[in-house]
Design a protein around this motif. Structure first.
Motif, mmCIF file in Angstrom:
data_model
loop_
_atom_site.group_PDB
_atom_site.id
_atom_site.type_symbol
_atom_site.label_atom_id
_atom_site.label_comp_id
_atom_site.label_asym_id
_atom_site.label_seq_id
_atom_site.Cartn_x
_atom_site.Cartn_y
_atom_site.Cartn_z
ATOM 1 N N ARG A 198 15.482 -6.258 -28.329
ATOM 2 C CA ARG A 198 15.425 -6.151 -26.859
ATOM 3 C C ARG A 198 16.810 -6.137 -26.223
ATOM 4 O O ARG A 198 16.916 -6.001 -25.007
ATOM 5 N N ARG A 199 17.831 -6.282 -27.035
ATOM 6 C CA ARG A 199 19.181 -6.228 -26.493
ATOM 7 C C ARG A 199 19.458 -4.802 -26.027
ATOM 8 O O ARG A 199 19.490 -3.876 -26.825
ATOM 9 N N PRO A 200 19.613 -4.613 -24.735
ATOM 10 C CA PRO A 200 19.712 -3.248 -24.219
ATOM 11 C C PRO A 200 21.138 -2.728 -24.229
ATOM 12 O O PRO A 200 22.102 -3.482 -24.256
ATOM 13 N N GLY A 201 21.232 -1.413 -24.211
ATOM 14 C CA GLY A 201 22.532 -0.793 -24.017
ATOM 15 C C GLY A 201 23.091 -0.108 -25.242
ATOM 16 O O GLY A 201 23.245 -0.731 -26.294
ATOM 17 N N VAL A 202 23.359 1.182 -25.109
ATOM 18 C CA VAL A 202 24.004 1.980 -26.156
ATOM 19 C C VAL A 202 25.080 2.818 -25.486
ATOM 20 O O VAL A 202 24.866 3.383 -24.405
ATOM 21 N N GLU A 203 26.232 2.891 -26.113
ATOM 22 C CA GLU A 203 27.312 3.703 -25.552
ATOM 23 C C GLU A 203 26.949 5.183 -25.572
ATOM 24 O O GLU A 203 26.277 5.665 -26.487
ATOM 25 N N LEU A 204 27.399 5.889 -24.532
ATOM 26 C CA LEU A 204 27.143 7.318 -24.404
ATOM 27 C C LEU A 204 28.485 8.036 -24.332
ATOM 28 O O LEU A 204 29.129 8.060 -23.286
ATOM 29 N N PRO A 205 28.935 8.613 -25.439
ATOM 30 C CA PRO A 205 30.234 9.304 -25.424
ATOM 31 C C PRO A 205 30.211 10.503 -24.479
ATOM 32 O O PRO A 205 29.189 11.177 -24.345
ATOM 33 N N ALA A 206 31.330 10.755 -23.832
ATOM 34 C CA ALA A 206 31.437 11.906 -22.934
ATOM 35 C C ALA A 206 31.761 13.158 -23.735
ATOM 36 O O ALA A 206 32.517 13.112 -24.706
ATOM 37 N N ARG A 207 31.168 14.277 -23.326
ATOM 38 C CA ARG A 207 31.548 15.564 -23.926
ATOM 39 C C ARG A 207 32.937 15.937 -23.430
ATOM 40 O O ARG A 207 33.255 15.771 -22.252
ATOM 41 N N ARG A 208 33.752 16.470 -24.331
ATOM 42 C CA ARG A 208 35.135 16.789 -23.973
ATOM 43 C C ARG A 208 35.502 18.248 -24.242
ATOM 44 O O ARG A 208 36.648 18.640 -24.079
ATOM 45 N N GLN A 209 34.518 19.047 -24.660
ATOM 46 C CA GLN A 209 34.799 20.446 -24.989
ATOM 47 C C GLN A 209 33.619 21.287 -24.533
ATOM 48 O O GLN A 209 32.463 20.956 -24.785
ATOM 49 N N TRP A 210 33.905 22.401 -23.820
ATOM 50 C CA TRP A 210 32.836 23.326 -23.452
ATOM 51 C C TRP A 210 32.422 24.115 -24.685
ATOM 52 O O TRP A 210 33.232 24.338 -25.593
ATOM 53 N N PRO A 211 31.165 24.573 -24.746
ATOM 54 C CA PRO A 211 30.734 25.367 -25.908
ATOM 55 C C PRO A 211 31.506 26.675 -26.005
ATOM 56 O O PRO A 211 31.995 27.209 -25.009
ATOM 57 N N SER A 212 31.570 27.193 -27.220
ATOM 58 C CA SER A 212 32.205 28.507 -27.429
ATOM 59 C C SER A 212 31.313 29.619 -26.875
ATOM 60 O O SER A 212 30.094 29.478 -26.804
ATOM 61 N N GLY A 213 31.942 30.715 -26.510
ATOM 62 C CA GLY A 213 31.196 31.921 -26.153
ATOM 63 C C GLY A 213 30.550 31.923 -24.791
ATOM 64 O O GLY A 213 29.669 32.752 -24.526
ATOM 65 N N MET A 214 30.955 31.027 -23.871
ATOM 66 C CA MET A 214 30.304 30.974 -22.566
ATOM 67 C C MET A 214 30.582 32.226 -21.735
ATOM 68 O O MET A 214 29.765 32.624 -20.907
ATOM 69 N N SER A 215 31.727 32.865 -21.946
ATOM 70 C CA SER A 215 32.046 34.060 -21.158
ATOM 71 C C SER A 215 31.028 35.165 -21.408
ATOM 72 O O SER A 215 30.737 35.971 -20.511
#
Length: 703
Positions: free
Chosen positions: A512-529
């Motif tokens: 019941r111990r709540p809380g998990v870290e959520l890493p931030a995305r730091r790179q956009w996906p390839s091929g978006m253009s």
């Protein structure tokens, strides 16, 4: 190549026994089937499939055969081996037999040139390669042809991986068909496995016959029971009861062992709980750093830990003869996979304990893995059309935005298409061959039916009142299957399911111990253009989110169950339940942020608007923060199948609340984080509106 048809069989056996003693000790003697296989390979140059239980001595067959063939002047043995752990053990075993082994795999790329030169110079007796390496363009085109031409023996270890009927089918193994077809006449081939039923045996045998002319494959199957294994099932009413049971029974389990879980998060959570209880354990999964995995294996081999808490990533090839127990927290979806995992125990001890603790969530996890099966034909055609229309080589990253498949599923599809001849892997990516391709819907349907039948068989194993070992052996079509006289059903003596209140309470507190870290995305996906989205490269420091938090992961053994119920497709939209909200407050109270947020922004939800809105507003109220409104989501990113497609669907769909002017850090609130792109793109917008920092918070993450 020199053929050995005239070799004296008695003299050859004496040499084989001598090599075996060097490998396994002065008292070792060849089993009759071991000698039959060695003789078939060395004297008759045949192709053979050996299906024998783990610990029987399959590796002795190919190391002894290698030594004899090398003494006759033949080329090196090539062993296709699926796991690095297996390779490390095999190199050590080969050295004991006086056989010099080397590997080419993803973990020793800096040594490849040296290894290849040593092979060319005749200094290497055995070369172990991963199945993935067989179609690496440089290896396939520059190394494999000469290696195939000079090989004295080809070995396919864990051969059930060849067959898509097998419990652990791997598309890369299908490339062996090409290798088999290209072998010179008279090169013997050995395939080995401990987990193959009749269907898999027939499939593997057919594939071993490729390029072998009219000569049939020799099949040697032995009884698969191991008298040291004592099987049992212990049903407990809840996850905390299972964890409490484990904490109280672990000291009673002999020696050191393996605790298997169904998911990565469960392995990490269980290991953390047991360490808090004072046990020396470590988690082990496909996401564990390679150096940490190797250290964990070493610690278990040396009995420096009581157990590794592992996913199926710790399986084939891990060799610890004195492994005293295997416990499963959750049932695998196949009795054959279960047999393969429990086969790690009891090889060199008189008694090993095998206990299965099934959970209510097991079927949900099975269904998730089933959803990752080979995709339907229209999706596969997308891949073929994208490559054909490109008219050039495309990397996997460049291809991903053009199809509705996640990266991992796309890689599987490309591997299958490669083996089928529709695409070809080249340096820099993939290209279309232009060859016609047929989607084998009937076969894929039969495989799905077989998987469903395996799941039902696993449920039947839990419920059986007959012998548990006999049940597993019949699943493997072992003709020697018979009551073992050792399992809980045969003896009438099972494990107690009593759990003390203190152990259950400790487990409950941990779960019941709540809380998990959520890493931030730091790179956009390839091929978006290519999708008309002007995002590329690293996410700038003025747009990136801070590290976030979620209450729990859907795959957690603690909060996961409650969150799966709350966020299920069939669950009604409702205000955030009080007990869930109280846990969210605990997470926020324990969050050591650099600067306290001053406002709250919700991410508008079309599926659960009440849930998300009530969560954001109540958090603002209890934290005395300003509620700043909701980001409107008009796109369909959540319906897409990979990062690029999801982000493209969101790009035109997200908009900020009218007049948003944050005067400090913002808490960004959502119900579920899956790919993370909704949070990432919303963070970009909120920061561009003036927020100096964005702190993502959600009820759950998918993994």
């Amino acid at each position: 190549m020199g053929y050995a048809w005239g070799v004296d069989e008695l003299a050859l056996r004496d040499l084989a026994e001598e090599r075996l003693r060097a490998l396994a000790g002065p008292e070792a003697r060849l089993r009759e089937d071991q000698w039959t296989a060695i003789s078939a390979l060395v004297s008759q140059r045949r192709r053979a499939l050996v299906v024998q239980r783990t610990g029987w001595g399959k590796s002795a067959v190919y190391f002894v055969a290698t030594a004899l063939l090398r003494a006759l002047g033949e080329g090196p043995t090539v062993i296709v081996s699926p796991l690095l752990a297996l390779m490390r053990n095999q190199v050590a075993a080969a050295a004991r037999a006086g056989v010099h082994a080397a590997t080419i795999n993803s973990a020793n790329t800096t040594e490849w040139d040296q290894v290849q030169q040593s092979v060319a110079d005749g200094e290497v007796d055995v070369l172990l390669v991963s199945p993935e390496r067989l179609n690496n363009p440089d290896f396939r085109d520059a190394v494999l042809p000469s290696l195939t031409a000079s090989a004295g023996l080809l070995v396919v270890d864990e051969a059930h991986c060849i067959s898509d009927w097998g419990h652990d089918f791997r598309p890369d193994y299908r490339r062996l068909r090409t290798l088999l077809a290209g072998l010179p006449d008279g090169v013997p081939v050995l395939a080995t496995t401990a987990t193959a039923n009749d269907r898999v045996v027939h499939d593997v045998t057919d594939q071993l016959g490729i390029g072998a002319g009219n000569e049939s494959t020799l099949v040697l199957r032995g009884p698969l029971d191991r008298e040291s294994l004592h099987l049992a099932v212990a049903r407990l009413p809840s996850t905390e009861a299972r964890l409490g049971w484990l904490a109280e029974r672990l000291p009673e389990l002999p020696g050191s062992g393996i605790i298997y879980t169904l998911t990565v998060s469960s392995a990490e959570d269980v290991a953390a709980f047991l360490r808090e209880r004072g046990f020396a354990v470590a988690s082990y999964s496909g996401k564990t750093d390679p150096a940490e995995r190797e250290q964990a294996e070493s610690d278990l081999l040396a009995n420096r830990v009581k157990a590794l808490v592992a996913t199926s990533a710790l399986g084939m090839g891990f060799d610890k003869p004195d492994l005293g127990f295997v416990v499963h927290l959750g049932a695998p979806q196949s009795p054959i996979a279960y047999y393969q995992q429990i086969g790690r125990a009891g090889r060199g001890v008189r008694r090993a304990e095998v206990v299965l603790l099934p959970g209510r969530e097991d079927r949900e996890i099975w269904n998730y893995f089933a959803s990752l099966a080979f995709p339907p034909e229209p999706v596969v055609r997308q891949v073929l059309d994208a490559l054909a229309n490109a008219g050039r080589t495309l990397s996997t990253a460049a291809l991903e935005p053009m199809v509705e498949l996640s990266r991992s599923r796309l890689e599987v599809v490309l591997k299958v298409l490669d083996v089928d001849g529709a695409v070809r892997r080249v340096r820099g990516g993939w290209e279309s061959t232009g060859q016609p391709w047929q989607y084998d819907a009937q076969r894929y349907g039969r495989i799905a039916q077989a998987r469903s039948a395996e799941q039902q068989a696993m449920l039947d194993y839990l419920d059986t009142t007959g012998c548990r070992m006999e049940f597993l052996l019949r699943q493997l079509d072992d003709p020697a299957a018979a009551p073992c006289g050792r399992c809980d059903n045969c003896t009438g003596r099972g494990w107690s399911t009593e759990v003390s209140e203190s152990a259950a309470s400790s487990a409950r507190d941990r779960l019941r111990r709540p809380g998990v870290e959520l890493p931030a995305r730091r790179q956009w996906p390839s091929g978006m253009s290519a999708l008309g989205v002007p995002l590329s490269g690293k996410i700038g420091p003025a747009q990136v989110a801070a590290e976030g938090r979620v209450l729990g992961r859907l795959t957690d053994i603690g909060w996961g169950t409650r969150l799966r119920e709350l966020l299920a497709d069939s669950a009604p939209d409702q205000p955030v339940p009080d007990e869930v909200f109280a846990a969210c407050v605990q997470v926020l109270a324990a969050w050591r942020w650099a600067e306290r947020p001053t406002g709250v922004v919700a991410i508008g939800s079309r599926r659960r608007p009440q849930l998300v809105s009530s969560l954001a507003r109540r958090l603002a109220e209890i934290g005395r923060l300003t509620y700043l409104g909701a980001v409107v989501s008009g796109g369909e990113g959540s319906l897409r199948s990979n990062s690029a497609q999801r982000l493209a669907g969101l790009w035109q769909g997200l908009s900020l609340p009218a007049g948003l002017t944050p005067d400090g850090p913002v808490l960004l609130v959502d119900d579920l984080v899956d790919s993370g792109w909704t949070m990432t793109l919303a963070t970009k917008l909120v920061r561009e509106a003036g927020a100096p920092a964005v702190l993502p918070f959600a009820l759950a993450a998918t993994n």
